[in-house]
Write an enzyme that holds these catalytic residues in place. Structure first.
Site, PDB file in Angstrom:
ATOM      1  N   CYS A   1     -32.274 -16.705 -18.185  1.00  0.00           N
ATOM      2  CA  CYS A   1     -31.378 -16.166 -19.195  1.00  0.00           C
ATOM      3  C   CYS A   1     -31.511 -16.887 -20.531  1.00  0.00           C
ATOM      4  O   CYS A   1     -32.183 -17.899 -20.655  1.00  0.00           O
ATOM      5  CB  CYS A   1     -29.926 -16.226 -18.722  1.00  0.00           C
ATOM      6  SG  CYS A   1     -29.444 -17.845 -18.119  1.00  0.00           S
TER       7      CYS A   1
ATOM      8  N   GLY B   1     -34.363 -12.849 -20.669  1.00  0.00           N
ATOM      9  CA  GLY B   1     -33.577 -12.137 -19.677  1.00  0.00           C
ATOM     10  C   GLY B   1     -33.487 -10.671 -20.034  1.00  0.00           C
ATOM     11  O   GLY B   1     -32.960 -10.324 -21.085  1.00  0.00           O
TER      12      GLY B   1
ATOM     13  N   ASN C   1     -27.373 -21.039 -19.254  1.00  0.00           N
ATOM     14  CA  ASN C   1     -28.805 -20.937 -18.992  1.00  0.00           C
ATOM     15  C   ASN C   1     -29.198 -22.103 -18.099  1.00  0.00           C
ATOM     16  O   ASN C   1     -29.007 -23.254 -18.466  1.00  0.00           O
ATOM     17  CB  ASN C   1     -29.587 -20.982 -20.305  1.00  0.00           C
ATOM     18  CG  ASN C   1     -31.097 -21.035 -20.105  1.00  0.00           C
ATOM     19  OD1 ASN C   1     -31.808 -21.573 -20.927  1.00  0.00           O
ATOM     20  ND2 ASN C   1     -31.595 -20.482 -19.021  1.00  0.00           N
ATOM     21  N   GLY C   2     -29.754 -21.806 -16.942  1.00  0.00           N
ATOM     22  CA  GLY C   2     -30.149 -22.858 -16.009  1.00  0.00           C
ATOM     23  C   GLY C   2     -29.770 -22.480 -14.604  1.00  0.00           C
ATOM     24  O   GLY C   2     -29.564 -21.313 -14.280  1.00  0.00           O
TER      25      GLY C   2
ATOM     26  N   TYR D   1     -44.939 -20.947 -21.534  1.00  0.00           N
ATOM     27  CA  TYR D   1     -44.716 -19.511 -21.360  1.00  0.00           C
ATOM     28  C   TYR D   1     -43.341 -19.015 -21.766  1.00  0.00           C
ATOM     29  O   TYR D   1     -43.217 -17.993 -22.421  1.00  0.00           O
ATOM     30  CB  TYR D   1     -44.972 -19.146 -19.885  1.00  0.00           C
ATOM     31  CG  TYR D   1     -44.735 -17.696 -19.554  1.00  0.00           C
ATOM     32  CD1 TYR D   1     -45.579 -16.707 -20.050  1.00  0.00           C
ATOM     33  CD2 TYR D   1     -43.671 -17.313 -18.739  1.00  0.00           C
ATOM     34  CE1 TYR D   1     -45.368 -15.359 -19.742  1.00  0.00           C
ATOM     35  CE2 TYR D   1     -43.457 -15.968 -18.422  1.00  0.00           C
ATOM     36  CZ  TYR D   1     -44.293 -14.997 -18.929  1.00  0.00           C
ATOM     37  OH  TYR D   1     -44.087 -13.684 -18.633  1.00  0.00           O
TER      38      TYR D   1
END
Length: 491
Positions: free
Chosen positions: A22, A48, A127-128, A268
């Site tokens: 996300c 996301g 996020n995580g 990436y």
């Protein structure tokens, strides 16, 4: 709005890439905060693509939220939706599920999550991945908490609700001290915008300025889209509490440890036009190609990227090797919703729906294909077949990351270890499996050199989180160990 997810994934023909879980974004002190948040989320869409949500606060209407499946451009651009999100303070989240993804996607799992506390409401976007979420969830349920979602992030809301601290930032500190794993968080109250990074700083979070307002974002590319200026990165282990009246207050609620930022963000996940640690992501990826050309030279006629993630590394490989760079594969940028419910015949076309070979360029040539990673290997085999079908004389793969042989538990959608090609095969075995003339990955030391560590990787105290390559997890994935996952040292 229906609670059922759409009948497609954002990449229905590309299940052979690691995906970020996300992205988060927040803004304070601007007119029509929701429009800024929607633009920011649009810039973070690569992090996301399954669903998104926005929460705003307005003095007259209180907290307002909207959560939708699909792309930001399709769900948060209509006036009907945006008019329901008034206010000068807002946060947002784009999601690709990992935790909570065992069954069909549900709207209740889409963030930001909201909680009403005795001192007022708060919304949170994360996020995580919390590696002890299952243990926390069991404990909280036993103590009477009622969960509304399957997301690990909801644990934070319940821990905040049970905290005895007086203010919401203090309750968040209290809750996050119980949490293990990776978290970059953007949260809000009625008057405050809050940002937090875990002590290791695994996931990115940056602070920006837009006019008289403030911005928090997963990446700098989302600052650019709204014309905001990058102020700085939020430090690992730092909490910032931002108000219009007092600006940015910085707190350090966690015991300091050596940071371990995710090295795959450089390879990436992050957009190439973002800045990480003061370094251009594009330039880092180009330098990965340079290092790869030094480590794994090969005689060939063309260097071709696997679009789009392999492009900067392919440019660097070409520049260092002197072999001409060429767009031997062309990406169809517009397939997004063309095949919402593909027929079996269309599915069998596979990667050809997304990528097409430039036959006139490839025919008779010895081709070096540069890609960012090999996960299951399925897409790599299909691309190789397309190149050979177009008449290539030889196909050589050069991969801009070391072999991905371990799953990530810190916010990345990773297959189980037995499904990772590099977990069970040597480099030569992978070359034979892919049926290519040669296959080489950049070394872990070479990757570290490319990201700015001239001496390579410090084996004693690695500078980054590289668990997906090394199997050395900076935070023990306790929930997964409980389920039977075996750590490298215990093999």
């Amino acid at each position: 709005m229906t609670d059922q997810p759409p009948a497609y994934r954002a990449h229905p023909f590309d299940d052979d890439k690691l995906r970020e879980e996300c992205g988060v974004f927040g803004v304070l002190g601007v007119a029509d905060a929701a429009n800024f948040v929607a633009l920011g989320l649009h810039a973070l869409q690569h992090r996301g693509q399954e669903a998104g949500g926005i929460v705003t606060y307005d003095a007259e209407r209180g907290f307002n939220s909207a959560r939708r499946f699909g792309y930001v451009r399709d769900t948060f651009t209509s006036a009907d939706v945006m008019q329901t999100l008034p206010g000068s303070l807002g946060i947002g989240h784009v999601r690709y599920s990992t935790s909570g993804s065992k069954g069909p996607a549900q709207i209740r799992d889409v963030q930001p999550f909201f909680g009403e506390f005795s001192m007022g409401g708060a919304a949170i976007a994360h996020n995580g991945n919390i590696t002890n979420a299952q243990a926390l969830r069991r404990e909280l349920i036993e103590r009477g908490s009622i969960f509304q979602s399957s997301s690990d992030t909801e644990c934070i809301i319940h821990l905040m609700a049970r905290s005895l601290q007086k203010g919401i930032p203090e309750r968040m500190e209290d809750a996050l001290r119980r949490v293990e794993g990776a978290f970059s968080i953007v949260a809000m109250t009625r008057t405050k915008l809050i940002g937090v990074r875990d002590p290791l700083g695994v996931r990115p979070l940056v602070l920006g300025r837009v006019g008289d307002g403030w911005v928090l974002s997963s990446e700098t590319c989302a600052l650019d889209i709204i014309g905001a200026e990058l102020v700085r990165e939020i430090d690992p282990g730092e909490m910032v509490v931002i108000t219009e009246e007092h600006g940015v207050e910085s707190l350090r609620p966690f015991r300091p440890v050596r940071p371990r930022f995710c090295i795959f963000e450089h390879v990436y996940f992050s957009r190439p036009d973002s800045i990480i640690g003061g370094r251009s992501v594009y330039e880092t990826r180009r330098q990965i190609g340079v290092e790869l050309a030094r480590e794994a030279p090969v005689e060939a006629d063309l260097v071709c990227p696997v679009p789009d993630s392999g492009t900067p590394a392919a440019i660097g490989f070409s520049q260092e090797s002197g072999i001409p760079y060429a767009m031997g594969i062309v990406r169809n940028q517009y397939m997004g919703r063309t095949f919402i419910e593909p027929t079996e015949q269309i599915r069998n076309m596979g990667v050809r729906l997304k990528l097409n070979v430039n036959r006139a360029l490839i025919r008779g040539k010895r081709v070096i294909l540069v890609d960012d990673s090999v996960v299951r290997g399925t897409t790599s085999r299909k691309i190789k077949e397309m190149i050979l079908d177009a008449g290539a004389a030889e196909v050589h793969f050069r991969i801009a990351s070391p072999p991905t042989s371990w799953p990530c538990f810190y916010g990345v959608d990773t297959p189980q270890r037995e499904k990772l090609l590099a977990a069970s095969m040597s480099e030569e075995e992978m070359r034979s499996h892919l049926a290519v003339d040669s296959l080489r990955f950049i070394s872990l030391d070479g990757l570290y050199r490319a990201v700015g560590e001239p001496q390579g990787r410090d084996a004693g105290t690695p500078q980054y989180c590289d668990a997906c390559f090394s199997g050395e997890y900076p935070v023990e994935p306790s929930d997964m160990i409980e389920q039977g996952f075996t750590l490298k040292a215990a093999e």
